[in-house]
Write a protein that holds these residues in place. Structure first.
Motif, mmCIF file in Angstrom:
data_model
loop_
_atom_site.group_PDB
_atom_site.id
_atom_site.type_symbol
_atom_site.label_atom_id
_atom_site.label_comp_id
_atom_site.label_asym_id
_atom_site.label_seq_id
_atom_site.Cartn_x
_atom_site.Cartn_y
_atom_site.Cartn_z
ATOM 1 N N UNK A 1 0.856 -1.193 0.000
ATOM 2 C CA UNK A 1 0.000 0.000 0.000
ATOM 3 C C UNK A 1 0.893 1.245 0.000
ATOM 4 N N UNK A 2 0.382 2.353 -0.466
ATOM 5 C CA UNK A 2 1.205 3.575 -0.569
ATOM 6 C C UNK A 2 1.448 4.224 0.791
ATOM 7 N N UNK A 3 2.095 3.473 1.681
ATOM 8 C CA UNK A 3 2.507 3.998 2.969
ATOM 9 C C UNK A 3 4.025 4.085 2.994
ATOM 10 N N UNK A 4 4.559 4.881 3.890
ATOM 11 C CA UNK A 4 6.006 5.058 3.962
ATOM 12 C C UNK A 4 6.521 4.616 5.332
ATOM 13 N N UNK A 5 7.814 4.345 5.385
ATOM 14 C CA UNK A 5 8.456 3.887 6.608
ATOM 15 C C UNK A 5 8.870 5.084 7.469
ATOM 16 N N UNK A 6 9.198 4.764 8.714
ATOM 17 C CA UNK A 6 9.713 5.773 9.611
ATOM 18 C C UNK A 6 11.161 6.108 9.292
ATOM 19 N N UNK A 7 11.718 7.076 10.003
ATOM 20 C CA UNK A 7 13.084 7.533 9.695
ATOM 21 C C UNK A 7 14.183 6.561 10.117
ATOM 22 N N UNK A 8 13.904 5.688 11.081
ATOM 23 C CA UNK A 8 14.952 4.787 11.557
ATOM 24 C C UNK A 8 15.197 3.688 10.539
ATOM 25 N N UNK A 9 16.446 3.431 10.222
ATOM 26 C CA UNK A 9 16.782 2.502 9.141
ATOM 27 C C UNK A 9 17.204 1.128 9.633
ATOM 28 N N UNK A 10 18.061 1.042 10.649
ATOM 29 C CA UNK A 10 18.615 -0.240 11.072
ATOM 30 C C UNK A 10 17.994 -0.749 12.357
ATOM 31 N N UNK A 11 18.058 -2.073 12.550
ATOM 32 C CA UNK A 11 17.612 -2.714 13.783
ATOM 33 C C UNK A 11 18.684 -3.694 14.212
ATOM 34 N N UNK A 12 18.644 -4.051 15.483
ATOM 35 C CA UNK A 12 19.707 -4.892 16.034
ATOM 36 C C UNK A 12 19.416 -6.376 15.922
ATOM 37 N N UNK A 13 18.189 -6.770 15.562
ATOM 38 C CA UNK A 13 17.876 -8.193 15.495
ATOM 39 C C UNK A 13 16.735 -8.410 14.512
ATOM 40 N N UNK A 14 16.768 -9.551 13.870
ATOM 41 C CA UNK A 14 15.692 -9.934 12.948
ATOM 42 C C UNK A 14 15.770 -11.438 12.757
ATOM 43 N N UNK A 15 14.603 -12.096 12.806
ATOM 44 C CA UNK A 15 14.614 -13.564 12.730
ATOM 45 C C UNK A 15 13.254 -14.063 12.278
ATOM 46 N N UNK A 16 13.237 -15.074 11.414
ATOM 47 C CA UNK A 16 12.007 -15.739 11.004
ATOM 48 C C UNK A 16 12.244 -17.239 11.047
ATOM 49 N N UNK A 17 11.269 -17.976 11.537
ATOM 50 C CA UNK A 17 11.382 -19.420 11.618
ATOM 51 C C UNK A 17 10.816 -20.056 10.360
ATOM 52 N N UNK A 18 11.006 -21.363 10.260
ATOM 53 C CA UNK A 18 10.479 -22.096 9.113
ATOM 54 C C UNK A 18 8.962 -22.014 9.077
ATOM 55 N N UNK A 19 8.319 -22.143 10.237
ATOM 56 C CA UNK A 19 6.867 -22.062 10.272
ATOM 57 C C UNK A 19 6.346 -20.708 9.830
ATOM 58 N N UNK A 20 7.050 -19.629 10.202
ATOM 59 C CA UNK A 20 6.625 -18.301 9.784
ATOM 60 C C UNK A 20 6.723 -18.136 8.274
ATOM 61 N N UNK A 21 7.784 -18.662 7.686
ATOM 62 C CA UNK A 21 7.931 -18.559 6.235
ATOM 63 C C UNK A 21 6.826 -19.305 5.504
ATOM 64 N N UNK A 22 6.460 -20.491 5.996
ATOM 65 C CA UNK A 22 5.406 -21.264 5.334
ATOM 66 C C UNK A 22 4.050 -20.588 5.506
ATOM 67 N N UNK A 23 3.799 -19.992 6.661
ATOM 68 C CA UNK A 23 2.519 -19.343 6.922
ATOM 69 C C UNK A 23 2.392 -17.991 6.241
ATOM 70 N N UNK A 24 3.463 -17.502 5.642
ATOM 71 C CA UNK A 24 3.379 -16.224 4.947
ATOM 72 C C UNK A 24 3.541 -15.027 5.857
ATOM 73 N N UNK A 25 4.239 -15.191 6.970
ATOM 74 C CA UNK A 25 4.514 -14.053 7.849
ATOM 75 C C UNK A 25 5.594 -13.191 7.199
ATOM 76 N N UNK A 26 5.265 -11.931 6.920
ATOM 77 C CA UNK A 26 6.187 -11.013 6.242
ATOM 78 C C UNK A 26 6.485 -9.833 7.155
ATOM 79 N N UNK A 27 7.406 -10.030 8.080
ATOM 80 C CA UNK A 27 7.734 -8.967 9.024
ATOM 81 C C UNK A 27 8.642 -7.944 8.359
ATOM 82 N N UNK A 28 8.188 -6.706 8.349
ATOM 83 C CA UNK A 28 8.966 -5.593 7.799
ATOM 84 C C UNK A 28 9.092 -4.523 8.866
#
Length: 563
Positions: A80-107
């Motif tokens: 959708x035509x929404x924009x992100x906040x000003x902060x660019x980097x994060x210190x952690x990010x992780x997705x499990x196999x179950x999340x990938x199969x279920x279509x979890x799209x964490x942004x």
């Protein structure tokens, strides 16, 4: 010492070959269990330990957006035509196999949120809508799109906008209230405000604010607000359990009556026949299950397929009860994708049961191509699931949906099947053939099959197969209503204690119905009981599938091919 000669040389070569073979097997087993342990660790690992110090980074994840009535149709939030906040980097990010199969799209949302630090109303980005952006946003508002976010693994939902007097409006401000108890986050809620009219060349000023509120909610109770106790613990739910339990008592009594009274009378009648001489016995009126004792242990048709289905059923039965028990004691519903990740691991770990049961039965039925049976048994259920998933995946790709499974996830699932499930199934098949694979019928099998006499239409195997699943389905259909509701109506299913009871009731009812059905079949002197017993129980799945179609059509408002 010199080289071994003669018999000593042959003995030495056998010892060397045996040592090499054992070494290869041990290394393969270590590799298999190592991969399984790694997958378990990946599925159980979280992105952090839910503990924060003052000022620590708290990440707000944007998950997916989609129509409210089509839960399976989801898209990336920033489609959708929404924009992100000003902060660019994060210190952690992780997705499990179950999340990938279920279509979890964490942004990452790009919003700067720190533990226990309030944020006043702040505009974090501005977006000027072009004609294409206006069309996309208007379509989303018209179809009641809403989006999901995660903060410290707690889900929150918000609506994109609303339609008022043929005008489209979007909510541009998010008020995020976060409850904390000590060093843990125990509650989160979002309120959308500042309704802005959507039109071409409209500038959207997206803003947010964060309020930290001290709470008395304990960390282990923070998911209670998402659980609809009034729905899942309704009187109808308890009544269905009681009704199913009474059905079990009735069926167990019926089976006991057949085994104790009917069979006793049959034995008395047959014992009288044994006192007669051959001429009187030939002139007598012989009928019943004893007349086919020389054919009842005759192997049925399609032994490879039959043993594969039985082995797969044994594995699924054990995996199901293990998964339900884990869900009861570990509260798997509190973590994204944890139930699916655990289900994959449990299914892989129970693969030896498939090999043992299927291999032993195939050997008892006189099968000789045990390697083929092992390969078919290991790939039968995963092949059906993967084929169906790939078909749905193609539809998801055509919709550009977030439900599309990534190619790397497909490779991971294929690796699990090839390097874990297949070796463990072969190990179980070897043990099954060697321990329980020898056929030991209690009586001699006639060399010529006995002719099956004519019987009533309701004694035909096809009728028994079709009707055998009605009572087992009747014992679980109310529970299926709650499961379908949680799957298609945004409710979290958490009463796995109920599911365990219903599952055990289903097993007992199925066993009793199968015993009664096969008794009547054998009493009509029809010895074709193997496939009849299996399919009469398996027809329960057919009725559940019909009920799922009924629920989809009449109980939901979903639309479109993707559903």
């Amino acid at each position: 010492l010199g080289k071994p000669q003669g018999r000593n040389k042959q003995w030495y070569q056998r010892r060397v070959r045996g040592s090499i073979a054992r070494l290869i097997v041990e290394r393969r087993m270590l590799l298999t269990w190592g991969v399984a342990f790694l997958l378990l660790r990946l599925s159980a690992t979280d992105e952090h330990d839910h503990k924060y110090a003052d000022g620590d980074e708290v990440v707000l994840w944007m998950n997916t957006v989609g129509p409210y009535h089509n839960q399976q149709e989801t898209y990336k939030y920033f489609s959708l035509p929404f924009c992100r906040g000003p902060k660019q980097g994060i210190s952690h990010y992780h997705e499990t196999l179950g999340e990938n199969i279920l279509g979890v799209e964490l942004e990452f949302s790009g919003l700067d949120i720190q533990f226990k630090k309030n944020v006043a109303s702040t505009v974090y980005c501005s977006k000027e809508l072009k004609l294409k952006d206006f069309g996309i946003l208007a379509y989303a508002i018209k179809n009641h799109y809403w989006y999901q976010m995660y903060l410290d693994d707690l889900p929150i939902w918000a609506i994109v906008g609303e339609v008022s007097e043929s005008e489209f409006y979007v909510w541009t401000h998010r008020k995020i209230d976060i409850g904390y108890n000590g060093d843990s986050i125990v509650d989160v809620s979002v309120t959308t405000e500042q309704k802005t009219r959507v039109d071409k060349d409209t500038v959207l000023n997206l803003s947010y604010e964060v309020n930290w509120i001290e709470s008395e909610i304990k960390f282990e109770d923070r998911y209670n607000k998402y659980l609809d106790a009034s729905f899942f613990k309704h009187k109808i739910h308890w009544f269905s359990i009681f009704n199913s339990f009474m059905m079990v008592i009735f069926l167990v009594g019926l089976v006991a009556m057949i085994l104790m009274r009917t069979l006793k009378k049959d034995y008395q009648r047959y014992s009288k026949d044994d006192d007669l001489d051959d001429i009187e016995r030939d002139l007598g009126d012989e009928y019943g299950w004893k007349q086919i004792h020389g054919d009842v242990f005759r192997p049925g048709n399609h032994s490879l397929l039959f043993s594969t289905l039985v082995g797969t059923g044994c594995q699924l039965a054990l995996a199901a009860i293990a998964l339900i028990l884990l869900a009861v004691f570990e509260k798997l519903w509190t973590e994204r994708g944890s139930i699916l990740s655990t289900a994959i691991f449990v299914y892989a770990a129970t693969a030896p049961v498939n090999g043992y049961c299927g291999g032993a039965l195939y050997s008892q039925l006189g099968g000789r191509r045990w390697i083929r049976q092992c390969l078919v048994g290991a790939s039968f259920f995963p092949g059906i699931v993967c084929s169906t998933s790939f078909l749905i995946n193609f539809i998801a790709i055509s919709y550009h949906s977030a439900k599309a499974i990534p190619f790397t996830t497909m490779i991971a699932v294929a690796a699990i099947c090839l390097f874990i499930i297949l070796p463990l199934t072969m190990v179980g098949a070897v043990f099954g053939r060697n321990i329980s694979g020898t056929p030991q019928p209690p009586c001699r099998i006639n060399p010529v099959p006995r002719q099956i006499p004519e019987k009533k239409w309701f004694m035909e195997p096809s009728f028994i197969m079709f009707t055998g699943g009605i009572l087992p389905f009747g014992s679980v259909f109310i529970e299926m209503y709650f499961i379908f509701t949680s799957f298609w109506a945004y409710k979290i299913y958490y009463v796995y204690g109920f599911m365990l009871l219903v599952y055990l009731i289903l097993l007992v009812v199925t066993v009793c119905i199968t015993i009664v059905s096969i008794y009547f079949l054998l009493n009509s002197e029809d010895y074709r009981w193997q496939w009849t017993s299996f399919l009469s129980a398996a027809s329960t799945g057919f009725y559940i599938y019909l009920y799922a179609i009924y629920y989809f059509i009449f109980k939901t408002k979903m639309y479109g091919l993707f559903q």
